[in-house]
Structures are given as structure tokens and as C-alpha cells.
Design an enzyme around this catalytic site. Sequence first.
Site, mmCIF file in Angstrom:
data_model
loop_
_atom_site.group_PDB
_atom_site.id
_atom_site.type_symbol
_atom_site.label_atom_id
_atom_site.label_comp_id
_atom_site.label_asym_id
_atom_site.label_seq_id
_atom_site.Cartn_x
_atom_site.Cartn_y
_atom_site.Cartn_z
ATOM 1 N N GLY A 106 -9.257 5.788 1.702
ATOM 2 C CA GLY A 106 -8.077 5.005 1.347
ATOM 3 C C GLY A 106 -7.563 4.342 2.601
ATOM 4 O O GLY A 106 -7.558 4.940 3.673
ATOM 5 N N ALA A 113 6.558 4.455 -7.044
ATOM 6 C CA ALA A 113 6.671 3.090 -7.581
ATOM 7 C C ALA A 113 8.080 2.797 -8.105
ATOM 8 O O ALA A 113 8.514 1.644 -8.098
ATOM 9 C CB ALA A 113 5.647 2.870 -8.689
ATOM 10 N N CYS A 121 10.042 2.576 -4.177
ATOM 11 C CA CYS A 121 9.592 1.670 -3.118
ATOM 12 C C CYS A 121 9.309 0.280 -3.688
ATOM 13 O O CYS A 121 8.484 0.142 -4.594
ATOM 14 C CB CYS A 121 8.333 2.226 -2.456
ATOM 15 N N LYS A 136 -7.509 -0.355 -2.982
ATOM 16 C CA LYS A 136 -7.339 0.135 -1.615
ATOM 17 C C LYS A 136 -8.036 1.463 -1.373
ATOM 18 O O LYS A 136 -7.820 2.112 -0.360
ATOM 19 C CB LYS A 136 -5.851 0.270 -1.319
ATOM 20 N N THR A 155 0.776 -1.216 0.000
ATOM 21 C CA THR A 155 0.000 0.000 0.000
ATOM 22 C C THR A 155 0.811 1.270 0.000
ATOM 23 O O THR A 155 1.690 1.484 0.835
ATOM 24 C CB THR A 155 -0.977 0.086 1.192
ATOM 25 N N THR A 185 5.556 -0.873 -3.743
ATOM 26 C CA THR A 185 4.608 -0.030 -4.464
ATOM 27 C C THR A 185 4.721 -0.307 -5.956
ATOM 28 O O THR A 185 5.828 -0.362 -6.483
ATOM 29 C CB THR A 185 4.910 1.463 -4.202
ATOM 30 N N SER A 238 3.430 1.796 3.044
ATOM 31 C CA SER A 238 4.875 1.578 2.975
ATOM 32 C C SER A 238 5.591 2.553 2.054
ATOM 33 O O SER A 238 6.749 2.872 2.265
ATOM 34 C CB SER A 238 5.171 0.134 2.570
#
Length: 180
Positions: A52, A165, A168, A40, A7, A171, A133
Site C-alpha cells: 500500500g 471516510a 477525513c 493504492k 490516500t 478519504t 492523510s
Amino acid sequence: MDTFASTTVLLVRRNGQVCMASDGQVTMNNTTIVKGGAKKIRRAGKGKVLVGFAGGGADALALYARLESKLEEFNGNLERAVVELAKDWRTDRALRQLQAVMIVSDKEKSFFVSGVGELLQPDDEDGMFAIGSGANYALAAARALMRHTPLSATEIVREAMRIAAEICIFTNDRLTLEEL
């Protein structure tokens, strides 16, 4: 026991527009991507509220259902609904066991709600929240874009999530995006 990390959810307000996006990745034991398209973000309050969540999926959905009932009870008043939800979450023995956090927003206000009784609103100057995260990556990118570009809230969210993205490992770039 398997552990899941997942997430990144980002909320940005700009020029009367509200945009929230989440990635779709769910990772197990820090080694395996088990799902790439998890949803999510949900709409609540007859479509007028964005929710969210990060944390345990079942826990988050239980809290979402509770928020929906609070919104109904208080005639769509988001602030009253989240205050009451936070009180319940903090005082109810069963709810205290839920492992999740939420960002909720309508056109006027946004809130971060957690199970330890935290209920926060963003600073007025940036109107942003991020959880999960990859939250720090997405939030840093969004703040830089907000300060140095004329991009819309939606454009900022898309680009900030793309940047998160790239950095991480928990992600991905499969976004769920909602606007108010």
C-alpha cells in the site's frame, strides 16, 4: 502549481489473517476531488505480498517496481527485500527524490518504508499500520475495534475505513481491499 492530497491505507493483522485496504480518493488543491476510485494497493512477490502506498502516484509505482525486483532478487524474502530497498532509497540520488511511503506485508511480517531511510515494524501487540492523510482516523478506529470487539481483521479494516471516510475530507468509502 497543483498539489494533491490523498490516500488512507490501513493494515490490520488478527488471528493469522492480514488485511489491507485503501480508499480511492485523490484531491487537488484541497478543494476538488479529481478521482474517486484510485487503486493504492498492489500485490507483489507472486501475490504473497501486499503493498500500500501514499504520496506521488508515479513515485509510488516506481518504488513498487523496485520492490518487486528486490523480492525476486532475494527469493521472496520480504524482510531482506525491504531492507535493501530502504538502503537504496536512502543512498541513491534519484530514488531520494521520490515522494512516497509504503506499507508492505506478507503473512508473517509487516513494514513501513520511507525515502528518508525509515524502516519500521508495527508493535507486536496490535500489528497495525496506517499511512496517508486519513491514517490517524483509520488507525484510531481500528485500535478501538481491535480492543473492544471480536471482529476479524477484514471486518475491522472495513469499519475503520468507513469511520475515517466519515471524518477525513481526503478519504472516501470506495475501498480497495486485499487479504492474505
